[in-house]
Design a protein around this motif. Structure first.
Motif, PDB file in Angstrom:
ATOM      1  N   ASP A  48       0.890  -1.149   0.000  1.00 45.06           N
ATOM      2  CA  ASP A  48       0.000   0.000   0.000  1.00 45.06           C
ATOM      3  C   ASP A  48       0.933   1.205   0.000  1.00 45.06           C
ATOM      4  O   ASP A  48       2.042   1.129   0.549  1.00 45.06           O
ATOM      5  N   TYR A  82      -6.335  -2.357  -4.012  1.00 46.08           N
ATOM      6  CA  TYR A  82      -6.636  -2.952  -2.709  1.00 46.08           C
ATOM      7  C   TYR A  82      -7.105  -4.394  -2.804  1.00 46.08           C
ATOM      8  O   TYR A  82      -6.804  -5.197  -1.914  1.00 46.08           O
ATOM      9  N   PHE A 125      -6.007   2.713  10.670  1.00 41.87           N
ATOM     10  CA  PHE A 125      -6.319   2.081   9.386  1.00 41.87           C
ATOM     11  C   PHE A 125      -7.811   1.756   9.260  1.00 41.87           C
ATOM     12  O   PHE A 125      -8.360   1.829   8.158  1.00 41.87           O
ATOM     13  N   ARG A 126      -8.467   1.433  10.345  1.00 43.44           N
ATOM     14  CA  ARG A 126      -9.912   1.197  10.287  1.00 43.44           C
ATOM     15  C   ARG A 126     -10.631   2.482   9.893  1.00 43.44           C
ATOM     16  O   ARG A 126     -11.500   2.478   9.018  1.00 43.44           O
ATOM     17  N   LYS A 128      -9.351   5.030   8.220  1.00 41.19           N
ATOM     18  CA  LYS A 128      -9.017   5.343   6.823  1.00 41.19           C
ATOM     19  C   LYS A 128      -9.812   4.456   5.875  1.00 41.19           C
ATOM     20  O   LYS A 128     -10.303   4.926   4.846  1.00 41.19           O
ATOM     21  N   SER A 129      -9.941   3.177   6.206  1.00 39.74           N
ATOM     22  CA  SER A 129     -10.725   2.258   5.368  1.00 39.74           C
ATOM     23  C   SER A 129     -12.186   2.692   5.321  1.00 39.74           C
ATOM     24  O   SER A 129     -12.798   2.696   4.240  1.00 39.74           O
ATOM     25  N   ASN A 130     -12.742   3.051   6.461  1.00 43.80           N
ATOM     26  CA  ASN A 130     -14.133   3.510   6.489  1.00 43.80           C
ATOM     27  C   ASN A 130     -14.317   4.735   5.598  1.00 43.80           C
ATOM     28  O   ASN A 130     -15.283   4.823   4.837  1.00 43.80           O
ATOM     29  N   TYR A 133     -14.346   3.629   1.992  1.00 43.70           N
ATOM     30  CA  TYR A 133     -15.610   3.006   1.597  1.00 43.70           C
ATOM     31  C   TYR A 133     -16.678   4.069   1.352  1.00 43.70           C
ATOM     32  O   TYR A 133     -17.447   3.985   0.394  1.00 43.70           O
TER      33      TYR A 133
END
Length: 187
Positions: A48, A82, A125-126, A128-130, A133
């Protein structure tokens, strides 16, 4: 190594000096010239990438050779394929430098390791991922429910600094319109 990365992480969670030193020790630096591939379709994706300097584009080429732009990434943004990164498989996307670029690379192994060892970075990271999405959902809904003019206006509001850095043909492609239509929308 990167004061900017620390600021990026600390926008979500505070770190001690020791924590940041430990985190940054899991990254490597990569510099690429304009037009070089960072990720290439049909190649393995092992990292990444956090953009320290430069501008990149992620796109998919279909069987007829038509390119579909998925994402732009500039300073302080993350980018990779990803699906391939998390599945440790070959890329379906290409990620290319639109400018000379410097990225910090984080392998999946190292990401999992620091997330296991530091709850703060897992939380980061959670979040950032949210956010990713949510951005993807908004982009899809924009294509389903907005006119070309509305998509262009949303692009201008959301990414005003990109307008001067990205060729108009790429902006048109990102918005799903022709170059001529973009010219009419922007006049």
């Amino acid at each position: 190594m990167s004061k900017e990365l620390r600021e990026h992480i600390e926008a979500i969670t505070r770190l001690t000096d020791d924590e940041f030193e430990y985190i940054i020790s899991h990254f490597t630096v990569k510099k690429l010239k304009k037009h070089r591939f960072l990720v290439q379709a049909d190649e393995p994706v092992t990292n990444d990438f956090w953009v320290r300097k430069g501008l990149l584009i992620a796109y998919y080429s279909n069987d007829q050779g038509k390119e579909h732009i998925m994402q732009f990434a500039m300073e302080d943004w993350w980018i990779t394929d990803y699906q391939a990164y998390f599945n440790q498989s070959k890329a379906t996307l290409n990620v290319v430098c639109l400018e000379d670029t410097e990225v910090l690379c984080l392998s999946l192994h190292n990401r999992e390791k620091i997330c296991r060892e530091l709850h703060k970075i897992e939380h980061f990271f959670r979040r950032k991922s949210n956010a990713g999405y949510i951005a993807l959902q908004k982009r899809i809904l924009t294509f389903l429910d907005s006119s070309a003019k509305e998509r262009y206006e949303q692009f201008l509001m959301q990414y005003p600094s990109l307008l001067q850095r990205i060729p108009k043909t790429l902006i048109a492609s990102y918005l799903g319109v022709s170059r001529e239509t973009l010219s009419r929308l922007s006049s």
